[in-house]
Design a protein around this motif. Structure first.
Motif, short mmCIF file in Angstrom:
data_model
loop_
_atom_site.label_atom_id
_atom_site.label_comp_id
_atom_site.label_asym_id
_atom_site.label_seq_id
_atom_site.Cartn_x
_atom_site.Cartn_y
_atom_site.Cartn_z
N PRO A 28 39.28 40.69 26.79
CA PRO A 28 40.28 40.67 25.72
C PRO A 28 40.50 39.30 25.09
CG PRO A 28 41.35 40.93 27.84
CD PRO A 28 39.86 40.96 28.08
N GLY A 29 40.10 38.23 25.73
CA GLY A 29 40.30 36.89 25.20
C GLY A 29 39.36 35.92 25.88
N THR A 30 39.83 34.75 26.17
CA THR A 30 39.01 33.77 26.88
C THR A 30 38.82 34.21 28.33
OG1 THR A 30 40.93 32.45 27.47
CG2 THR A 30 39.79 31.87 25.44
N VAL A 31 37.73 33.79 28.93
CA VAL A 31 37.44 34.18 30.31
C VAL A 31 38.34 33.40 31.26
CG1 VAL A 31 35.68 34.23 32.11
CG2 VAL A 31 35.05 34.70 29.75
N ASP A 32 39.04 34.13 32.10
CA ASP A 32 39.88 33.51 33.12
C ASP A 32 39.00 33.12 34.29
OD1 ASP A 32 41.62 33.61 35.65
OD2 ASP A 32 43.10 33.64 34.03
N PRO A 33 39.23 31.96 34.90
CA PRO A 33 38.42 31.53 36.04
C PRO A 33 38.38 32.54 37.19
CG PRO A 33 39.76 29.71 35.25
CD PRO A 33 40.19 30.94 34.50
N GLU A 34 39.37 33.42 37.29
CA GLU A 34 39.34 34.43 38.36
C GLU A 34 38.17 35.40 38.19
OE1 GLU A 34 43.23 36.24 38.77
OE2 GLU A 34 43.76 34.71 40.27
N VAL A 35 37.71 35.60 36.95
CA VAL A 35 36.54 36.45 36.72
C VAL A 35 35.31 35.82 37.37
CG1 VAL A 35 35.03 37.45 34.97
CG2 VAL A 35 37.51 37.47 34.63
N TYR A 36 35.18 34.50 37.26
CA TYR A 36 34.07 33.82 37.91
C TYR A 36 34.16 33.94 39.42
CZ TYR A 36 33.67 31.73 33.26
OH TYR A 36 33.56 31.54 31.91
N GLU A 37 35.37 33.86 39.95
CA GLU A 37 35.56 34.02 41.39
C GLU A 37 35.12 35.42 41.83
OE1 GLU A 37 39.07 33.70 44.78
OE2 GLU A 37 39.57 33.29 42.70
N TYR A 38 35.49 36.42 41.05
CA TYR A 38 35.07 37.80 41.32
C TYR A 38 33.54 37.89 41.38
CZ TYR A 38 34.23 42.78 40.41
OH TYR A 38 33.76 44.07 40.47
N MET A 39 32.90 37.28 40.39
CA MET A 39 31.43 37.31 40.34
C MET A 39 30.82 36.62 41.56
SD MET A 39 30.89 36.64 36.27
CE MET A 39 29.11 36.71 36.34
N GLU A 40 31.45 35.57 42.01
CA GLU A 40 30.95 34.85 43.18
C GLU A 40 31.13 35.64 44.47
OE1 GLU A 40 31.93 30.44 41.31
OE2 GLU A 40 33.24 31.28 42.83
N LEU A 41 32.13 36.52 44.52
CA LEU A 41 32.46 37.23 45.75
C LEU A 41 31.91 38.66 45.84
CD1 LEU A 41 36.21 36.12 46.03
CD2 LEU A 41 34.26 35.28 47.39
N ILE A 42 31.57 39.27 44.73
CA ILE A 42 31.23 40.69 44.76
C ILE A 42 29.99 41.01 45.60
CG2 ILE A 42 30.01 40.67 42.56
CD1 ILE A 42 31.06 43.55 42.15
N GLN A 43 28.96 40.19 45.55
CA GLN A 43 27.73 40.53 46.27
C GLN A 43 27.98 40.73 47.77
OE1 GLN A 43 24.61 41.25 44.79
NE2 GLN A 43 24.39 42.14 46.82
N ALA A 44 28.84 39.91 48.35
CA ALA A 44 29.14 40.05 49.78
C ALA A 44 29.79 41.40 50.09
CB ALA A 44 30.02 38.90 50.26
N THR A 45 30.51 41.99 49.09
CA THR A 45 31.11 43.31 49.32
C THR A 45 30.08 44.42 49.17
OG1 THR A 45 31.80 43.80 47.01
CG2 THR A 45 33.29 42.42 48.36
N LEU A 46 29.02 44.16 48.42
CA LEU A 46 27.97 45.16 48.19
C LEU A 46 26.99 45.24 49.36
CD1 LEU A 46 27.14 44.29 44.49
CD2 LEU A 46 28.31 46.35 45.29
N ASP A 47 26.69 44.11 49.97
CA ASP A 47 25.64 44.03 51.00
C ASP A 47 25.78 45.06 52.12
OD1 ASP A 47 24.35 42.05 49.57
OD2 ASP A 47 25.18 40.40 50.78
N PRO A 48 26.97 45.27 52.69
CA PRO A 48 27.06 46.26 53.78
C PRO A 48 26.74 47.69 53.35
CG PRO A 48 29.00 44.83 53.76
CD PRO A 48 28.23 44.56 52.51
#
Length: 114
Positions: free
Chosen positions: A12-32
């Protein structure tokens, strides 16, 4: 039968840094759950209709694994990092097998509709 998590996400606007954090963390949730990205943004050419935003597609070995990932405590912990900052739709969908025949499916559906 493989299953897929598909997201159509819009910013909806500028990218919030939390979106980058999500991107950094999601793969570890997918691996199992043996989840792997098939599409993660990338070039898009809209051929029909409107498609603002980007597309993400994650493959899982089956529907149960996709559901278990989305419901997992590890994913639930990071989910708000995306949902608080991006607008979009997310679905889980079961794939079709390698022997799928759309002509046979169409004929069967036509016969059932009579």
């Amino acid at each position: 039968m493989n299953a897929y998590a598909i997201a159509h996400l819009r910013q909806p606007g500028t990218v919030d840094p939390e979106v980058y954090e999500y991107m950094e963390l999601i793969q570890a949730t997918l691996d199992p759950f043996e989840g792997r990205f098939l599409i993660h943004g990338g070039r898009t050419r809209v051929l029909e209709g409107s498609w603002p935003g980007g597309t993400v597609m994650i493959e899982f070995p089956d529907f149960a694994a996709a559901e278990a990932w989305y419901a997992s405590a590890d994913y639930r912990k990071i989910l708000r990092l995306r949902t608080d900052h991006l607008v979009g739709e997310v679905i889980l969908v079961e794939g079709c097998g390698p022997d799928h025949d759309s002509a046979a499916m169409g004929a069967r559906l036509r016969a059932e509709a009579r």
